[in-house]
Every structure is written in C-alpha cells, then in structure tokens.
Design an enzyme around this catalytic site. Structure first.
Site, PDB file in Angstrom:
ATOM      1  N   GLU A 155      -4.161   1.713  -7.731  1.00 13.00           N
ATOM      2  CA  GLU A 155      -3.476   1.309  -6.500  1.00 13.00           C
ATOM      3  C   GLU A 155      -3.746   2.335  -5.393  1.00 13.00           C
ATOM      4  OE1 GLU A 155      -1.275   3.815  -6.609  1.00 13.00           O
ATOM      5  OE2 GLU A 155      -0.957   4.059  -8.740  1.00 13.00           O
ATOM      6  N   HIS A 159      -5.349   7.240 -11.844  1.00 10.22           N
ATOM      7  CA  HIS A 159      -5.300   8.001 -10.604  1.00 10.22           C
ATOM      8  C   HIS A 159      -6.472   8.978 -10.652  1.00 10.22           C
ATOM      9  CE1 HIS A 159      -0.691   7.261 -10.733  1.00 10.22           C
ATOM     10  NE2 HIS A 159      -1.287   6.322 -10.021  1.00 10.22           N
TER      11      HIS A 159
END
Length: 332
Positions: A285, A247
């Site tokens: 993602e 992230h």
C-alpha cells in the site's frame, strides 16, 4: 551439435549459491567444468544419458535455459527410459501426451537452488483469533539468517535476503530511516533507542518478518513482510488467510534505479511465494502519489486495484497474484 545458448549469458557461467557453476560447451551442460548432461540441439527435444542425480541435473538444465531465455516457457525432454517417479512427484517434470516436459511456471515455484533455511511451507494450519476479531492461521516460527540467494545475470551480481539482526543492523537501520528521502515516505525518523524499540517490537510480533536485502553481500535495503490477515490492510480488500504484504525501503542511494528494483523486487516476491505455497497474493500500500514505486510494482505484475485512506496517508492498493507472477516472472 550445439550447446543451449543463452542470449544473456552467451558462453559465460551461471553461478549456483553453493559455489558451483554451470556452463555449456559443445553438446554438454557442465558443472564446474565436468559434464553433467549430454544434449543434442539447442531448440528441439533434449536428449541425454541418465545422469547420476537426475533431479539435480534437470533442475540445472532448466535453470540454465530459463535464466538465459526469458521467452522460453517449456522444455521438452527426450530421455532414455521411463521418467523417474520422484521427478513427477516433485512437480519438476510432468507428462504431456507421454512427453516429459518442464514448465517455466512450475520450475520457479520449486525451492530449487535459491530457497535457504526453514520455510513456512508445511506448517500445520491451526486457526486462532486476532485482537481485531479476525480469525487467522497460527504463524510458524520465523527463520534466522539467509533465506534466499540467486545470481542475477542482468546485474552480474548476487541478490540475497537475510533476516534482520538488531545487533548487526541497528545503526544501519537508524541511518536509513533518518535519510530525508526515506523519511518522506516512512516517517520513522528517530534515535538509536527509538529504533531499537521499533525493531524489538517487530521481532516479538509473529505477524512481521524483517529482512535485509543485499547485492554481493552488501546490505542496501530493508523490508517488512507481514501476514495481511492480521494487518490493518485486511479490512480494505477480500484478504485471504495466507496473503502477505510488504513494506520496502532502499537505504543506499547507489543501489537505486529501475534495473536494481527489478532485481530485488523480483527476488523478494519470489522468496515470499516460495516460503508458503498457500500464499495466493502479495499486497502493498504505497502512498497513492508515489508514482515511481507504483510503476516499479506494475512492471513486476502488481495490479493497482484502488485507492483508500489510511489514517496517515492516501494509499494505492497494489496486488500481485501468484499465478500472474509465475506466468511472467523474469528471474535471470
């Protein structure tokens, strides 16, 4: 007699993380202005007297050449005498029909000058059971302090990664998370107490390593590197035991831009692949409509495999294979 010229560096120097500097003059590769290795020719086989520390000298040579010429895939060496066994055992040098060569894709996988502190590499594999019911390797203790440092000649700046320190970084993290641009994607706005709890929970979680990115020692970004097998992403693809997810957020507006993303994203991927040689891929993602971030990821070599639904967002599954990264990495 000509030096190993670099189209990027020209006659300039290439700094090493320990403060020393590489340069070239005439037929010499220099370390802090003193001869390190004798060279003959910039494009053909490289000849030299046996250096006092051959592994360091050849690492320095490869760093100079591969950093300066992103299209150079291998160096052919013509060294007097037999190649020391230690160089062959380390993987820095291999023999190709009896000729010693250094391959770009192998060189960048060695800890070299950039890896700092403790690595996950070599930690014994012991399987354990996650609360989700998935078996995964027991994870090693987390490193502390600086873990990666490399001079990026394209930026003319150091890019570094260090582990997050709650006492030092809490106010910075809080400011970044409350920035409207960051909040639109992370949705983690809150006060200092809330963010302290958030970071303390991650510090106690063996699944996640929190990192701060810096340019010339100025913090500008926050990253979470997580073991994918224990993460909520695992059910959405054929996850491997050592896959790692990331992230990312850039907190300082002045350090945005594609040229800076290329520098820090390449450094982050490089560090994670160096940290654990059993890591075969990196995954992330981003929101499926975050076209700009997806383009940055694809430029580094991430493939967009599919879209899928998390409870809080429609996500794009982005995957970077180890082989693809080292085959095309542009670490200048």
């Amino acid at each position: 007699m000509s030096p190993p010229r670099s189209p990027t560096l020209g006659n300039s120097e290439l700094p090493l993380p320990d403060g020393r500097r590489l340069s070239a003059e005439g037929g010499l590769l220099l370390l802090d202005g003193a001869p390190l290795l004798c060279l003959e020719g910039a494009d053909g086989p490289l000849h030299g007297e046996p250096p006092a520390a051959p592994e360091f000298a050849l690492q320095a040579l490869a760093y100079w050449r591969f950093s300066g010429d992103p299209d150079c895939q291998r160096l052919s060496l013509a060294l007097p005498g037999a190649v020391p066994e230690a160089l062959l055992e380390s993987g820095l040098v291999r023999l190709d029909d009896g000729v010693p060569v250094i391959e770009r894709a192998a060189f960048w996988q060695l800890p070299g000058f950039w890896q700092r502190g403790r690595r996950s590499a070599g930690y014994p594999e012991q399987m354990c059971l996650h609360a989700s019911g998935r078996r995964h390797p027991r994870r090693p203790p987390k490193p502390r302090g600086e873990v990666y440092r490399r001079f990026d000649a394209r930026l003319g700046a150091w890019v570094a990664l260090r582990t997050l320190d709650i006492g030092e970084d809490l106010a910075r993290f809080n400011r970044w998370q409350n920035h409207p641009r960051v909040a639109a994607f992370w949705q983690e706005e809150g006060d200092l107490a809330q963010h302290r709890r958030y970071l303390e929970a991650l510090a106690a979680d063996p699944r996640v390593l929190t990192l701060i990115g810096a340019f010339d020692d100025e913090p500008f970004a926050y990253y979470e590197a997580y073991w994918a097998k224990e993460d909520r992403i695992a059910p959405f693809y054929a996850v491997d035991d050592y896959d790692r997810g990331i992230h990312m957020l850039v907190g300082e507006d002045r350090h945005r831009g594609p040229h800076k993303v290329a520098a820090w994203l390449g450094a982050l991927a490089h560090y994670l692949f160096l940290d654990e040689p059993r890591t075969r891929r990196l995954v992330c993602e981003p929101r499926a409509d975050n076209a700009r971030m997806i383009q940055h990821l694809q430029a580094l070599g991430f493939a967009r495999l599919k879209e899928f639904d998390f409870p809080h967002k429609r996500a794009a599954l982005m995957v970077l294979e180890r082989e693809a990264f080292f085959a095309r990495c542009r670490l200048a």
